[in-house]
Design a protein around this motif. Structure first.
Motif, PDB file in Angstrom:
ATOM      1  N   THR A  34      65.654  50.322   7.113  1.00 34.83           N
ATOM      2  CA  THR A  34      64.440  49.952   6.478  1.00 34.83           C
ATOM      3  C   THR A  34      63.202  50.089   7.639  1.00 34.83           C
ATOM      4  N   VAL A  35      63.232  49.487   8.753  1.00 36.59           N
ATOM      5  CA  VAL A  35      62.506  49.453  10.123  1.00 36.59           C
ATOM      6  C   VAL A  35      62.218  50.742  10.417  1.00 36.59           C
ATOM      7  N   PHE A  36      63.449  51.744  10.405  1.00 35.35           N
ATOM      8  CA  PHE A  36      63.369  52.954  10.780  1.00 35.35           C
ATOM      9  C   PHE A  36      62.372  53.693   9.958  1.00 35.35           C
ATOM     10  N   GLY A  37      62.470  53.262   8.627  1.00 34.72           N
ATOM     11  CA  GLY A  37      61.627  54.125   7.615  1.00 34.72           C
ATOM     12  C   GLY A  37      60.252  53.725   7.738  1.00 34.72           C
ATOM     13  N   LEU A  38      60.020  52.383   8.044  1.00 32.76           N
ATOM     14  CA  LEU A  38      58.587  51.848   8.067  1.00 32.76           C
ATOM     15  C   LEU A  38      57.853  52.451   9.389  1.00 32.76           C
ATOM     16  N   VAL A  39      58.581  52.822  10.359  1.00 30.97           N
ATOM     17  CA  VAL A  39      58.170  53.164  11.588  1.00 30.97           C
ATOM     18  C   VAL A  39      57.822  54.689  11.295  1.00 30.97           C
ATOM     19  N   THR A  40      58.634  55.541  10.710  1.00 32.29           N
ATOM     20  CA  THR A  40      58.243  56.933  10.308  1.00 32.29           C
ATOM     21  C   THR A  40      57.008  57.061   9.378  1.00 32.29           C
ATOM     22  N   ILE A  41      56.983  56.138   8.491  1.00 34.91           N
ATOM     23  CA  ILE A  41      55.823  56.236   7.559  1.00 34.91           C
ATOM     24  C   ILE A  41      54.574  55.873   8.104  1.00 34.91           C
ATOM     25  N   TRP A  42      54.887  54.943   9.300  1.00 34.80           N
ATOM     26  CA  TRP A  42      53.534  54.618   9.970  1.00 34.80           C
ATOM     27  C   TRP A  42      53.113  55.907  10.875  1.00 34.80           C
ATOM     28  N   SER A  43      54.182  56.573  11.421  1.00 37.46           N
ATOM     29  CA  SER A  43      54.021  57.481  12.340  1.00 37.46           C
ATOM     30  C   SER A  43      52.996  58.899  11.617  1.00 37.46           C
ATOM     31  N   ILE A  49      45.810  51.682  13.945  1.00 30.19           N
ATOM     32  CA  ILE A  49      45.638  50.379  13.234  1.00 30.19           C
ATOM     33  C   ILE A  49      46.342  50.259  11.879  1.00 30.19           C
ATOM     34  N   ILE A  50      47.195  49.303  11.746  1.00 31.05           N
ATOM     35  CA  ILE A  50      47.635  49.194  10.384  1.00 31.05           C
ATOM     36  C   ILE A  50      46.528  47.968   9.729  1.00 31.05           C
ATOM     37  N   THR A  51      46.296  48.481   8.372  1.00 32.89           N
ATOM     38  CA  THR A  51      45.447  47.790   7.353  1.00 32.89           C
ATOM     39  C   THR A  51      46.252  47.515   6.156  1.00 32.89           C
ATOM     40  N   ALA A  52      45.548  46.408   5.105  1.00 30.97           N
ATOM     41  CA  ALA A  52      46.302  46.020   4.289  1.00 30.97           C
ATOM     42  C   ALA A  52      46.640  47.071   3.443  1.00 30.97           C
ATOM     43  N   ALA A  60      56.402  48.038   3.144  1.00 31.59           N
ATOM     44  CA  ALA A  60      56.941  46.764   3.799  1.00 31.59           C
ATOM     45  C   ALA A  60      57.343  45.639   2.567  1.00 31.59           C
ATOM     46  N   VAL A  61      56.211  45.627   1.520  1.00 30.75           N
ATOM     47  CA  VAL A  61      56.151  44.798   0.385  1.00 30.75           C
ATOM     48  C   VAL A  61      57.558  45.028  -0.344  1.00 30.75           C
ATOM     49  N   TYR A  62      57.461  46.419  -0.618  1.00 25.92           N
ATOM     50  CA  TYR A  62      58.678  46.952  -1.539  1.00 25.92           C
ATOM     51  C   TYR A  62      60.210  46.672  -0.881  1.00 25.92           C
ATOM     52  N   HIS A 254      55.879  64.150  19.642  1.00 24.44           N
ATOM     53  CA  HIS A 254      54.681  63.856  19.703  1.00 24.44           C
ATOM     54  C   HIS A 254      54.348  62.332  20.068  1.00 24.44           C
ATOM     55  N   GLY A 255      55.538  61.627  19.945  1.00 20.93           N
ATOM     56  CA  GLY A 255      55.337  60.117  20.127  1.00 20.93           C
ATOM     57  C   GLY A 255      55.232  59.587  18.707  1.00 20.93           C
ATOM     58  N   LEU A 256      55.262  58.190  18.762  1.00 22.61           N
ATOM     59  CA  LEU A 256      54.936  57.463  17.458  1.00 22.61           C
ATOM     60  C   LEU A 256      53.633  57.751  16.842  1.00 22.61           C
ATOM     61  N   SER A 257      52.606  58.072  17.680  1.00 20.45           N
ATOM     62  CA  SER A 257      51.220  58.276  16.863  1.00 20.45           C
ATOM     63  C   SER A 257      51.371  59.694  16.040  1.00 20.45           C
ATOM     64  N   GLY A 258      52.227  60.195  16.315  1.00 21.25           N
ATOM     65  CA  GLY A 258      52.395  61.658  15.559  1.00 21.25           C
ATOM     66  C   GLY A 258      51.482  62.788  16.330  1.00 21.25           C
ATOM     67  N   GLY A 259      51.661  64.146  15.663  1.00 22.24           N
ATOM     68  CA  GLY A 259      50.989  65.075  16.338  1.00 22.24           C
ATOM     69  C   GLY A 259      49.677  65.170  15.652  1.00 22.24           C
ATOM     70  N   SER A 260      49.164  66.526  15.736  1.00 17.82           N
ATOM     71  CA  SER A 260      47.913  66.722  15.017  1.00 17.82           C
ATOM     72  C   SER A 260      47.965  66.859  13.527  1.00 17.82           C
ATOM     73  N   GLN A 261      49.011  67.070  12.982  1.00 22.13           N
ATOM     74  CA  GLN A 261      49.169  67.393  11.594  1.00 22.13           C
ATOM     75  C   GLN A 261      49.141  65.923  10.921  1.00 22.13           C
ATOM     76  N   SER A 262      49.781  65.005  11.493  1.00 21.96           N
ATOM     77  CA  SER A 262      49.768  63.528  11.075  1.00 21.96           C
ATOM     78  C   SER A 262      48.524  63.067  11.352  1.00 21.96           C
ATOM     79  N   GLU A 263      47.664  63.282  12.685  1.00 25.29           N
ATOM     80  CA  GLU A 263      46.494  62.672  12.839  1.00 25.29           C
ATOM     81  C   GLU A 263      45.446  63.215  11.690  1.00 25.29           C
ATOM     82  N   PHE A 264      45.513  64.228  11.358  1.00 17.85           N
ATOM     83  CA  PHE A 264      44.315  65.003  10.474  1.00 17.85           C
ATOM     84  C   PHE A 264      44.943  64.721   9.245  1.00 17.85           C
TER      85      PHE A 264
END
Length: 267
Positions: A34-43, A49-52, A60-62, A254-264
């Motif tokens: 579950t934690v791995f999945g949450l980190v993957t979704i965030w990445s 920054i994580i917002t509501a 995470a609520v699910y 690319h690190g946890l922040s992801g590459g350009s495809q994630s950022e854009f």
């Protein structure tokens, strides 16, 4: 006083027994995944920054709700489920059939039942219903599962919900039902010869389905899976962007922040 003390002692022993029956390794595995999945979704969402309203917060609520449901269900004796397997199965089939009458059309597919602002997808519950029905049937027959009539009955059990889901149409979930059936049969005492025979018979049926059952968009989706460039800016776009992400990441990513495809937000 003796009666009250005896009751409390019995409750304590029962609680200790329930705790002892928990599988700590299963719980640890679920939490880690579950934690791995949450980190993957965030990445995949570009990090930051994580917002509501972030997808990772919703997931995470699910996840918390799922863990609570998991804890509650561990107190349920599986033998009760076996006793109601027939009712559960026909209940899920009835829910799928009800889509023909009260289903809500979203994007050309009738997969949901709408209750005001809340929508419910019966096929998700049907997956659990089919698993329970197959498990009850297989465990009841046990060694007799090597008989051909029992093997054919398992096909009938899964074929009904598969047909109802396919007509929604939902090819992906239809395939999931097939995977559930295959996985459970492989773990039973069914003869491998029956499964191999079914696989051989599925080849001509696949040809028939391709020409007479599948919609054009379903064919395109299958073809795009093997050649995403045939629809670069359409159904193949996400596959291509995923390939670019993996290919440009090198050995260390690319690190946890992801590459350009994630950022854009191209994924």
């Amino acid at each position: 006083m003796v009666s009250i003390a005896s009751t409390r002692a019995a409750r304590t022993r029962s609680a200790r027994l329930q705790v002892a029956q928990y599988d700590p390794y299963l719980l640890i595995l679920v939490v880690v995944l579950t934690v791995f999945g949450l980190v993957t979704i965030w990445s995949a969402d570009g990090g930051g920054i994580i917002t509501a309203g972030s997808p990772v917060v919703r997931q995470a609520v699910y996840a918390v709700g799922g863990l609570i449901a998991m804890a509650m269900l561990t107190n349920l004796d599986y033998r009760y489920l076996k006793s109601f397997a027939v009712v559960i199965y026909f209940g899920t089939v009835l829910m799928l059939a009800s889509l023909l009458v009260i289903g809500t059309n979203i994007g050309g597919s009738v997969r949901w039942i709408q209750f005001g602002p809340v929508s419910f997808q019966p096929s998700e519950a049907a997956k659990i219903g089919v698993i329970i029905a197959l498990a009850a049937f297989i465990s009841e027959r046990h060694e007799e599962m090597d008989r051909i009539h029992n093997f054919l009955f398992t096909i009938a059990i899964v074929a009904v919900p598969m047909a109802l889901v396919f007509q929604q149409p939902d090819l992906g979930t239809t395939a999931v039902f097939g995977a559930i059936w295959l996985g459970m049969l492989l773990l039973s005492s069914t003869r491998i010869l029956y499964i191999l025979g079914t696989a051989l018979l599925s080849a001509p049926f696949s040809v028939f389905a391709w020409h007479y059952l599948l919609h054009d968009y379903q064919k395109d989706r299958l073809l795009v899976s093997y050649d995403p460039n045939r629809d670069y800016f359409g159904q193949g776009f996400n596959i291509i962007q995923a390939q670019v992400t993996i290919g440009s990441a090198g050995w260390f990513g690319h690190g946890l922040s992801g590459g350009s495809q994630s950022e854009f937000q191209l994924l």
